[in-house]
Design a protein around this motif. Structure first.
Motif, short mmCIF file in Angstrom:
data_model
loop_
_atom_site.label_atom_id
_atom_site.label_comp_id
_atom_site.label_asym_id
_atom_site.label_seq_id
_atom_site.Cartn_x
_atom_site.Cartn_y
_atom_site.Cartn_z
N ALA A 1 -85.35 -8.94 -24.70
CA ALA A 1 -86.19 -8.35 -23.45
C ALA A 1 -86.67 -8.96 -22.44
O ALA A 1 -86.56 -8.58 -21.27
CB ALA A 1 -87.29 -7.59 -24.08
N LEU A 2 -86.85 -10.38 -22.58
CA LEU A 2 -87.08 -11.33 -21.69
C LEU A 2 -86.00 -11.64 -20.81
O LEU A 2 -86.25 -11.89 -19.63
CB LEU A 2 -87.84 -12.42 -22.17
N ALA A 3 -84.79 -11.83 -21.37
CA ALA A 3 -83.69 -12.32 -20.56
C ALA A 3 -82.77 -11.26 -20.07
O ALA A 3 -82.35 -11.60 -18.95
CB ALA A 3 -82.77 -13.12 -21.66
N ALA A 4 -82.65 -10.07 -20.36
CA ALA A 4 -81.99 -9.19 -20.10
C ALA A 4 -82.11 -8.77 -18.61
O ALA A 4 -81.09 -8.56 -17.95
CB ALA A 4 -82.07 -7.74 -20.86
N PRO A 5 -82.85 -8.57 -18.16
CA PRO A 5 -83.23 -8.38 -16.56
C PRO A 5 -82.51 -9.29 -15.50
O PRO A 5 -82.32 -8.87 -14.47
CB PRO A 5 -84.87 -8.12 -16.45
N ALA A 6 -82.35 -10.44 -16.18
CA ALA A 6 -81.78 -11.68 -15.22
C ALA A 6 -80.27 -11.36 -15.45
O ALA A 6 -79.72 -12.07 -14.64
CB ALA A 6 -82.41 -12.79 -15.74
N LEU A 7 -79.66 -10.71 -16.04
CA LEU A 7 -78.11 -10.62 -16.35
C LEU A 7 -77.71 -10.10 -15.05
O LEU A 7 -78.05 -9.08 -14.28
CB LEU A 7 -77.76 -9.73 -17.46
N LEU A 8 -76.44 -10.39 -14.42
CA LEU A 8 -75.82 -9.84 -13.51
C LEU A 8 -75.09 -8.44 -13.45
O LEU A 8 -74.81 -8.08 -14.57
CB LEU A 8 -74.69 -10.80 -13.09
N ARG A 9 -75.29 -7.78 -12.38
CA ARG A 9 -74.64 -6.47 -12.42
C ARG A 9 -73.05 -6.55 -12.52
O ARG A 9 -72.65 -7.68 -11.89
CB ARG A 9 -75.09 -5.68 -11.29
N PRO A 10 -72.49 -5.33 -12.79
CA PRO A 10 -71.02 -5.50 -12.63
C PRO A 10 -70.58 -5.97 -11.36
O PRO A 10 -70.92 -5.19 -10.36
CB PRO A 10 -70.48 -4.12 -13.34
N GLU A 11 -69.31 -6.50 -11.34
CA GLU A 11 -68.68 -6.97 -10.05
C GLU A 11 -67.83 -5.67 -9.54
O GLU A 11 -67.27 -5.09 -10.24
CB GLU A 11 -68.15 -8.11 -9.99
N PRO A 12 -67.73 -5.53 -8.01
CA PRO A 12 -66.87 -4.58 -7.73
C PRO A 12 -65.30 -5.10 -8.02
O PRO A 12 -65.10 -6.47 -8.07
CB PRO A 12 -66.97 -4.55 -6.07
N ALA A 13 -64.50 -4.20 -8.35
CA ALA A 13 -63.26 -4.57 -8.67
C ALA A 13 -62.59 -5.61 -7.73
O ALA A 13 -61.67 -6.41 -8.11
CB ALA A 13 -62.26 -3.32 -8.77
N ASP A 14 -62.70 -5.28 -6.43
CA ASP A 14 -62.08 -6.30 -5.32
C ASP A 14 -62.96 -7.49 -5.24
O ASP A 14 -62.72 -7.96 -3.96
CB ASP A 14 -61.55 -5.47 -4.40
N ALA A 15 -64.14 -7.71 -5.79
CA ALA A 15 -64.84 -8.78 -5.37
C ALA A 15 -64.21 -10.09 -5.08
O ALA A 15 -63.56 -10.48 -5.98
CB ALA A 15 -66.35 -8.74 -6.01
N GLY A 16 -64.26 -10.81 -4.24
CA GLY A 16 -63.74 -12.18 -4.08
C GLY A 16 -62.36 -12.19 -3.96
O GLY A 16 -61.66 -13.36 -3.87
N GLU A 17 -61.52 -11.13 -3.96
CA GLU A 17 -60.07 -11.26 -4.14
C GLU A 17 -59.50 -11.77 -2.68
O GLU A 17 -58.63 -12.82 -2.72
CB GLU A 17 -59.28 -9.73 -3.89
N ALA A 18 -60.22 -11.62 -1.55
CA ALA A 18 -59.68 -12.20 -0.29
C ALA A 18 -59.83 -13.69 -0.37
O ALA A 18 -58.90 -14.39 0.00
CB ALA A 18 -60.48 -11.50 0.85
N ALA A 19 -61.21 -13.96 -0.78
CA ALA A 19 -61.13 -15.68 -0.98
C ALA A 19 -60.38 -16.21 -1.79
O ALA A 19 -60.00 -17.51 -1.81
CB ALA A 19 -62.60 -16.02 -1.21
N ASP A 20 -59.82 -15.54 -2.95
CA ASP A 20 -58.86 -16.23 -3.98
C ASP A 20 -57.52 -16.11 -3.53
O ASP A 20 -56.43 -16.76 -4.13
CB ASP A 20 -58.99 -15.39 -5.22
N GLY A 21 -57.21 -15.39 -2.33
CA GLY A 21 -55.92 -15.25 -1.90
C GLY A 21 -55.24 -14.30 -2.70
O GLY A 21 -53.84 -14.53 -2.70
N ARG A 22 -55.87 -13.48 -3.43
CA ARG A 22 -54.97 -12.35 -4.19
C ARG A 22 -55.57 -10.95 -3.73
O ARG A 22 -56.49 -10.85 -3.11
CB ARG A 22 -55.67 -12.34 -5.70
N LYS A 23 -54.73 -10.16 -4.12
CA LYS A 23 -54.93 -8.48 -3.63
C LYS A 23 -55.45 -7.80 -4.88
O LYS A 23 -55.01 -8.14 -5.90
CB LYS A 23 -53.91 -8.18 -3.03
N ALA A 24 -56.03 -6.82 -4.85
CA ALA A 24 -56.55 -5.98 -5.71
C ALA A 24 -56.12 -4.52 -5.74
O ALA A 24 -56.63 -3.64 -6.33
CB ALA A 24 -58.23 -6.05 -5.67
N ALA A 25 -55.14 -4.15 -5.07
CA ALA A 25 -54.41 -2.84 -4.90
C ALA A 25 -53.72 -2.63 -6.27
O ALA A 25 -53.21 -3.44 -7.04
CB ALA A 25 -53.23 -3.00 -4.05
#
Length: 447
Positions: free
Chosen positions: A176-200
């Motif tokens: 109960a104490l730790a759960a609120p700090a967990l990250l929300r799901p990332e968008p499917a294309d998050a960071g693709e441009a920075a990685d030099g990869r495409k998400a199509a």
């Protein structure tokens, strides 16, 4: 963002520690639970297979759920399930009830294992540098804390049901104490441009990867991505590697003390140091491995770590002296310490949309390997001495050396993918071997 990412990392440390603590307290109370249930060692051995079977089922069940709903939702549910289930063995009164309790505990443990590792991959992606090994180190820390707490409560005369009940409630509170700090799901294309990869289509740019990785990668265009046809070959290769390396860990867990006592005639107290040396080396090694991965890359860590493990276990198998055997178990632990976290990390980073499923494949086969350790070594001792059976895990370590190239980051050049440090010296110092060119979060190496 940095503050929320730091909080998510601390929460992940908490869940890894909780998982190690819950399982550790159960292990400490195995003799008491066995006596309460009125079963023999042989029956207990068979029932423990239900613990492993439940864990494997939980891993395969929760992987796709984590991909669908996100680790932020699945990790707390899994942690509560695992914490609630740990009290059940303490209430068992016969083999049937203990078997059911262990099946549920194993299922909860498998769910938590995969979901928290999937979240750890998400945290690592946010940090843009290796952080996975430290999480696994805290699982070991949880086990140490469980041993201390269990010894204390047993000395106070607490029943297994009481201690496990307190641990169960404590686990729910920690969740109960730790759960609120967990990250929300990332968008499917998050960071693709920075990685030099495409998400199509949710797929990586295969042409770019082939151009960077050369003909070998072109021969397998499905590396690192999950398609509608199922898990890609690269993930199964990582899972096979996990099976072999975790079998090696299982051998150390189950046979190190016995080998010291039966082969070298070490006193019982001295023989116990064999497992202590191995587990301590594993914990310390994992606390340090992230720095090594950031400098040299995951391929080098697995390649040279497995080679070091093979050398250490060979020394154990051939040593006529107790001190040399203890050194061998220590070297074996140091060598293996960083390998498994790299496999989990590579599986999770291979396909962001299927991170949970991929991690479940690697973790599942790896867990089967750990369970197979005693099952494989035991029958071999009917034909050859115990110390010589250790050459089987030595052979697995040698195979892991040859298979280590499967961990090379996708989309890097030949020189870069082998040694993460080469890239650092060429003008991108501080970037992650897994995510080239991304800056690191301005944070301390540990917190």
């Amino acid at each position: 963002m940095e503050r929320s990412l730091r909080a998510a990392r601390l929460a992940t440390f908490g869940f890894f520690t909780l998982n190690g603590f819950v399982l550790g307290v159960w292990v400490v109370h195995i003799p008491v639970v066995e006596h309460r249930a009125g079963i023999s060692h042989a029956v207990l051995g068979w029932l423990l297979l239900l613990l492993g079977g439940g864990a494997f089922a939980g891993m395969q069940f929760v992987g796709p759920l984590t991909d669908r709903f996100g680790a932020r939702k699945v990790v707390p549910v899994s942690a509560v399930l695992c914490s609630a289930a740990v009290v059940l063995p303490g209430l068992a009164v016969n083999a049937w009830t203990l078997g059911a309790a262990l099946l549920l505990l194993g299922f909860g443990n498998g769910c938590l294992d995969v979901s928290m590792n999937t979240h750890a991959v998400q945290v690592e992606r946010g940090y843009r540098r290796p952080v996975m090994s430290a999480f696994h180190a805290f699982f070991s820390v949880g086990g140490v804390l469980a041993a201390l707490a269990g010894a204390r409560t047993l000395s106070w005369g607490w029943s297994a049901a009481t201690t496990l009940g307190v641990v169960s409630v404590s686990g729910v509170v920690v969740t109960a104490l730790a759960a609120p700090a967990l990250l929300r799901p990332e968008p499917a294309d998050a960071g693709e441009a920075a990685d030099g990869r495409k998400a199509a289509d949710g797929r990586e740019a295969v042409g770019e990867r082939e151009a960077a990785a050369g003909p070998e990668a072109a021969a397998d265009t499905s590396r690192g991505r999950t398609t509608a046809r199922g898990t890609p070959p690269r993930i199964w290769a990582l899972a096979a590697l996990a099976l072999m390396l975790m079998l090696c860990e299982g051998v150390a867990n189950d046979w190190s003390v016995l080998a010291m006592r039966d082969v070298l005639d070490a006193p019982a107290a001295t023989a116990a140091f064999a497992y202590g040396a191995f587990s301590t080396a594993m914990t310390v090694g994992r606390l340090l491995t992230d720095r090594v991965v950031a400098r040299f890359g995951p391929v080098a860590v697995v390649r040279y770590g497995a080679a070091l493990g093979a050398a250490g276990l060979t020394a154990v198998a051939l040593s006529p002296w107790i001190p040399l055997a203890l050194i061998g178990w220590t070297v074996f632990g140091i060598g293996l310490s960083g390998c498994i976290p790299q496999l989990f990390s590579a599986a999770g980073h291979a396909d962001q949309d299927a991170a949970g499923t991929n991690v479940s494949r690697v973790a599942g086969l790896g867990y089967l390997g750990m369970l197979a350790g005693p099952a494989v070594i035991g029958p071999l001792t009917r034909f050859i001495p115990l110390n010589l059976t250790f050459f089987l895990p030595v052979a697995f370590c040698v195979v892991a050396v040859g298979m280590s190239r499967i961990l090379r980051p996708v989309g890097t050049g030949e020189g870069e993918r082998e040694h993460g440090g080469d890239r650092d010296r060429k003008g991108t110092e501080g970037t992650s071997p897994e995510v080239p060119g991304r800056p690191l979060v301005n944070d301390s190496d540990f917190l």
